[in-house]
Motif scaffolding. Structure first.
Motif, PDB file in Angstrom:
ATOM      1  N   GLU A   1       0.979  -1.141  -0.015  1.00  0.00           N
ATOM      2  CA  GLU A   1       0.028  -0.017   0.145  1.00  0.00           C
ATOM      3  C   GLU A   1       0.781   1.361  -0.015  1.00  0.00           C
ATOM      4  N   SER A   2       2.130   1.182   0.670  1.00  0.00           N
ATOM      5  CA  SER A   2       3.054   2.362   0.850  1.00  0.00           C
ATOM      6  C   SER A   2       3.556   2.529  -0.631  1.00  0.00           C
ATOM      7  N   ASP A   3       3.533   1.629  -1.495  1.00  0.00           N
ATOM      8  CA  ASP A   3       4.229   1.778  -2.914  1.00  0.00           C
ATOM      9  C   ASP A   3       3.150   2.678  -3.781  1.00  0.00           C
ATOM     10  N   ILE A   4       1.975   2.755  -3.408  1.00  0.00           N
ATOM     11  CA  ILE A   4       0.904   3.420  -4.375  1.00  0.00           C
ATOM     12  C   ILE A   4       1.070   4.957  -4.295  1.00  0.00           C
ATOM     13  N   GLU A   5       1.176   5.542  -5.436  1.00  0.00           N
ATOM     14  CA  GLU A   5       0.900   6.939  -5.534  1.00  0.00           C
ATOM     15  C   GLU A   5      -0.547   7.366  -6.217  1.00  0.00           C
ATOM     16  N   TRP A   6      -1.202   7.678  -5.376  1.00  0.00           N
ATOM     17  CA  TRP A   6      -2.664   8.196  -5.906  1.00  0.00           C
ATOM     18  C   TRP A   6      -2.440   9.456  -6.691  1.00  0.00           C
ATOM     19  N   LYS A   7      -3.144   9.456  -7.832  1.00  0.00           N
ATOM     20  CA  LYS A   7      -3.370  10.775  -8.706  1.00  0.00           C
ATOM     21  C   LYS A   7      -5.030  11.137  -9.121  1.00  0.00           C
ATOM     22  N   GLU A   8      -5.224  12.222  -8.686  1.00  0.00           N
ATOM     23  CA  GLU A   8      -6.390  12.610  -9.193  1.00  0.00           C
ATOM     24  C   GLU A   8      -6.756  12.553 -10.513  1.00  0.00           C
ATOM     25  N   THR A   9      -7.844  11.575 -11.045  1.00  0.00           N
ATOM     26  CA  THR A   9      -7.990  11.793 -12.592  1.00  0.00           C
ATOM     27  C   THR A   9      -9.684  12.040 -12.740  1.00  0.00           C
ATOM     28  N   PRO A  10      -9.988  13.352 -12.862  1.00  0.00           N
ATOM     29  CA  PRO A  10     -11.569  13.748 -13.103  1.00  0.00           C
ATOM     30  C   PRO A  10     -11.754  13.014 -14.466  1.00  0.00           C
ATOM     31  N   SER A  11     -13.215  12.871 -14.789  1.00  0.00           N
ATOM     32  CA  SER A  11     -13.800  12.117 -15.959  1.00  0.00           C
ATOM     33  C   SER A  11     -13.183  12.469 -17.187  1.00  0.00           C
ATOM     34  N   ALA A  12     -13.066  13.906 -17.355  1.00  0.00           N
ATOM     35  CA  ALA A  12     -12.436  14.418 -18.765  1.00  0.00           C
ATOM     36  C   ALA A  12     -11.278  14.164 -19.051  1.00  0.00           C
ATOM     37  N   ASP A  13     -10.220  13.919 -17.865  1.00  0.00           N
ATOM     38  CA  ASP A  13      -8.936  13.674 -17.961  1.00  0.00           C
ATOM     39  C   ASP A  13      -8.439  12.088 -17.963  1.00  0.00           C
ATOM     40  N   ARG A  14      -9.453  11.173 -17.872  1.00  0.00           N
ATOM     41  CA  ARG A  14      -9.058   9.976 -17.772  1.00  0.00           C
ATOM     42  C   ARG A  14      -8.023   9.033 -18.993  1.00  0.00           C
ATOM     43  N   GLU A  15      -8.853   9.376 -20.488  1.00  0.00           N
ATOM     44  CA  GLU A  15      -8.006   8.882 -21.556  1.00  0.00           C
ATOM     45  C   GLU A  15      -6.669   9.536 -21.582  1.00  0.00           C
ATOM     46  N   THR A  16      -6.631  10.798 -21.558  1.00  0.00           N
ATOM     47  CA  THR A  16      -5.444  11.708 -21.562  1.00  0.00           C
ATOM     48  C   THR A  16      -4.278  11.131 -20.589  1.00  0.00           C
ATOM     49  N   ALA A  17      -4.762  10.707 -19.327  1.00  0.00           N
ATOM     50  CA  ALA A  17      -3.782  10.347 -18.352  1.00  0.00           C
ATOM     51  C   ALA A  17      -3.235   9.053 -18.710  1.00  0.00           C
TER      52      ALA A  17
END
Length: 278
Positions: free
Chosen positions: A78-94
């Motif tokens: 769990e400590s290896d996970i970096e969480w990144k906010e991905t709003p709906s409009a940005d998911r494909e681009t991310a």
């Protein structure tokens, strides 16, 4: 310009430095099945019960639990996970840019999205529904005509209700679901509409317990999948294996109860991998 000769000893040092640099650049292998030092996962930060960044900086919700379980099966703590906010409009681009390794963010599988990304799952079958005050009963059709329906700006949920079920409903759009919730509790609007999983997450919050409920109308089918960069079939296969294990060892059921239980959410059984309900 006068060039300096490189001695044999200097050449060895340079070679070792280059090798170390090359090794150091491989900490994260975002194009394959994991095993690096860190993994970056896209989630929502503003959806209670699904993907929420808490005031203390921690993360909670069903999507977070699913993502954490999958990451563990891929070899990450769990400590290896970096969480990144991905709003709906940005998911494909991310995903296309490689900003994230995969996305678990109420990401409904559909044909248009499958042209741009690959999906593992589905891991949850949700439905569009209504959230109403606990002392009200609402059914499709006439009961919704004349009612004030709230949803967020840019969402198709409220318009779907107006088009398909209640042409005389009054639509109100706000910037966030929280604004809709405040309007619902105060009586300014009659119902909030979006996916029932999202509604259940809000209804489970302490300040709304006992004040609101899901209508249970099942106005659409939303097959939530885990988004992966197009062409990364190895990652898709490994995530699917992890999801099957999560269901088999009952961790999936526990995650549903932990995150949606207070809302009395009538969830569908865990879907089978590749089984898309139209």
């Amino acid at each position: 310009m006068k060039l300096r000769k490189v001695t044999a000893a200097s050449a060895v040092v340079l070679a070792l430095t280059a090798t170390a640099t090359a090794c150091g650049s491989g900490d994260k292998d975002s194009g394959s099945s994991g095993g690096g030092d860190k993994i970056t996962i896209g989630i929502k930060f503003d959806q209670p019960g699904l993907g929420l960044k808490e005031p203390d900086g921690s993360y909670s919700g069903f999507d977070v639990d699913v993502a954490t379980y999958v990451a563990k099966e891929l070899g990450y703590k769990e400590s290896d996970i970096e969480w990144k906010e991905t709003p709906s409009a940005d998911r494909e681009t991310a995903l296309e840019r490689g900003d994230v390794d995969f996305i678990v963010a109420t990401y409904s599988i559909n044909d248009e999205r499958k042209k741009k990304v690959d999906f593992a799952g589905p891991y949850l079958l949700a439905h569009q529904d209504l959230l109403v005050r606990s002392d009200e009963k609402v059914t499709e059709g006439e009961d919704l005509n004349g009612k004030k329906l709230c949803s967020v700006t840019g969402s198709t949920s409220a318009q779907n209700v107006k088009n398909d079920f209640a042409p005389k409903a009054q639509l109100q759009q706000t910037g966030t679901y929280s604004e809709c919730m405040d309007g619902l509790v105060s009586g300014a609007v009659d119902a909030l509409t979006t996916d029932d999983s999202i509604l259940a997450g809000y209804a489970s919050q302490e300040q709304y317990k006992g004040k609101v409920k899901l209508a249970g109308l099942k106005l659409s089918n939303e097959n939530y999948g885990i988004g992966v960069k197009k062409g990364d079939t190895e990652m898709v296969d490994k995530i699917n294996t992890a999801l099957e294990k999560m269901v088999a060892d009952k961790a999936w059921d526990k995650a549903v109860e932990d995150n949606f239980g207070p809302a009395d959410y009538k969830n569908e059984p865990a879907p089978k991998i590749g089984d898309i309900v139209k």
